[in-house]
Design a protein around this motif. Structure first.
Motif, short mmCIF file in Angstrom:
data_model
loop_
_atom_site.label_atom_id
_atom_site.label_comp_id
_atom_site.label_asym_id
_atom_site.label_seq_id
_atom_site.Cartn_x
_atom_site.Cartn_y
_atom_site.Cartn_z
N GLU A 1 0.82 -1.21 0.00
CA GLU A 1 0.00 0.00 0.00
C GLU A 1 0.86 1.27 0.00
OE1 GLU A 1 -0.39 -2.60 1.92
OE2 GLU A 1 -2.38 -3.39 1.43
N ASP A 2 1.92 1.27 0.82
CA ASP A 2 2.80 2.44 0.87
C ASP A 2 3.53 2.63 -0.46
OD1 ASP A 2 2.04 2.99 3.43
OD2 ASP A 2 3.79 2.05 4.37
N ALA B 1 2.45 1.64 -3.40
CA ALA B 1 1.46 2.09 -4.38
C ALA B 1 1.19 3.58 -4.23
CB ALA B 1 0.17 1.29 -4.23
N ALA B 2 1.10 4.04 -2.97
CA ALA B 2 0.85 5.47 -2.73
C ALA B 2 2.01 6.32 -3.24
CB ALA B 2 0.63 5.71 -1.24
N GLU B 3 3.24 5.88 -3.00
CA GLU B 3 4.40 6.63 -3.49
C GLU B 3 4.47 6.60 -5.01
OE1 GLU B 3 6.21 8.52 -1.83
OE2 GLU B 3 7.93 8.93 -3.14
N ALA C 1 1.95 6.30 -7.03
CA ALA C 1 0.90 7.17 -7.54
C ALA C 1 1.32 8.64 -7.46
CB ALA C 1 -0.39 6.95 -6.74
N ASP D 1 -3.40 5.66 -10.47
CA ASP D 1 -4.37 5.46 -9.41
C ASP D 1 -3.85 4.43 -8.42
OD1 ASP D 1 -7.00 3.63 -8.54
OD2 ASP D 1 -7.28 5.81 -8.40
N ALA D 2 -3.69 4.82 -7.14
CA ALA D 2 -3.09 3.93 -6.14
C ALA D 2 -3.91 2.68 -5.92
CB ALA D 2 -2.89 4.68 -4.83
#
Length: 297
Positions: free
Chosen positions: A70-71, A73-75, A77, A83-84
């Motif tokens: 998740e982290d 993917a956020a970075e 994005a 899209d995260a």
């Protein structure tokens, strides 16, 4: 996930991004194929720094190696505008344990092997003794690590197994004996190469006792050569000076400072476990139950 965010149509195109970011990168197409398929993990820490340069993040390679899906993917994005949530969905098929293990330098292969295990005995009948058990760590599918822990209790070989969960520099294993409800929980420090030993804590219940005692203690796992003798010599061990060093020598481990190591290990383990009795529970209940019953009418 990174390839999708960058719009790479093939692994060859994605690999070219690494070469552009670092002409001397350890990433080549053959290695990349194995990594994406989960058949191996990057052995060079520089690969994670190169990946950071590929996606355009200011985060260090160590962060990329240790972060969650998740982290990452956020970075990703934030760096690419992708899209995260869609990225996490596209990468959701990867093993969660394998993803966390990817933060290890050299991957789970550096941790695999056979280990002699030393911990204070939990049974009241063997108070003051050590238990010498055995731990084996083997690579599983998709970058996982399978742990099998064995002890010899009152003439019975006990064997518990589980998949290890690695998060950063910690490893947690909820071990279970397949044919019973016996469980043990390990929480260990994760060493760097050559992973000569693990140390941490073990918790569970003392089963060689007239009552089941919730118990916890320190435990040390020392790497030893793989041999059937490791299981054959599982036993209660009298922790006299030199006993641990002599046991390791019998298993094929020669220590330059055997006496110092032996003394330090015995001090680290301590003489007895932390245990909770039924009387402890009853004492607490005797002081608290009436107040709680009165509060609820």
């Amino acid at each position: 996930m990174a390839a999708a965010a960058l719009g790479c149509g093939s692994r060859k195109e994605f690999c070219a991004r690494f070469r552009k970011a670092n002409p001397a990168t350890e990433c080549d197409l053959e290695r990349l194929n194995k990594w994406v398929q989960g058949r191996s993990l990057p052995r060079a820490a520089s690969v994670y720094a190169d990946l950071g340069a590929v996606i355009g993040t200011a985060k260090p390679g160590r962060w990329i190696a240790d972060c969650s899906l998740e982290d990452f993917a956020a970075e990703l994005a934030a760096c690419t505008g992708a899209d995260a949530a869609a990225l996490v969905a596209s990468g959701g098929g990867a093993s969660r344990a394998g993803t966390r293990a990817a933060g290890l330098f050299g991957g789970v292969a550096t941790l695999a092997g056979a280990f002699a295990a030393y911990s204070p005995g939990w049974s009241p009948h063997f108070r003051g003794h050590l238990i010498r058990g055995a731990l084996r760590l083997k690579p599983g599918r998709n970058g996982t690590l399978i742990a099998t822990y064995a002890e010899a209790l009152v003439g019975r070989a006990v064997r518990l197994t589980a998949e290890a969960q690695i998060a950063g520099r910690s490893m947690h294993v909820a071990l279970r004996e397949p044919d019973s409800d016996m469980m043990l929980f390990l929480s260990l420090q994760v060493p760097g190469p050559p992973a000569s030993m693990f140390c941490g804590v073990m918790s569970g219940a003392a089963f060689v006792a007239h009552e089941s005692l919730p118990s916890a203690c320190r435990i040390a796992f020392i790497r030893v050569p793989e041999t059937p003798r490791l299981d054959a010599t599982n036993r209660y061990l009298d922790p006299v000076p030199g006993a641990i060093a002599a046991d390791l020598a019998d298993l094929g481990v020669t220590l330059a400072e055997a006496g110092r190591f032996d003394a330090f290990t015995r001090e680290f383990l301590g003489a007895s476990p932390i245990q909770v009795t039924a009387q402890d529970q009853a004492s607490f209940a005797g002081m608290l139950d009436r107040a709680y019953l009165g509060a609820t009418g």
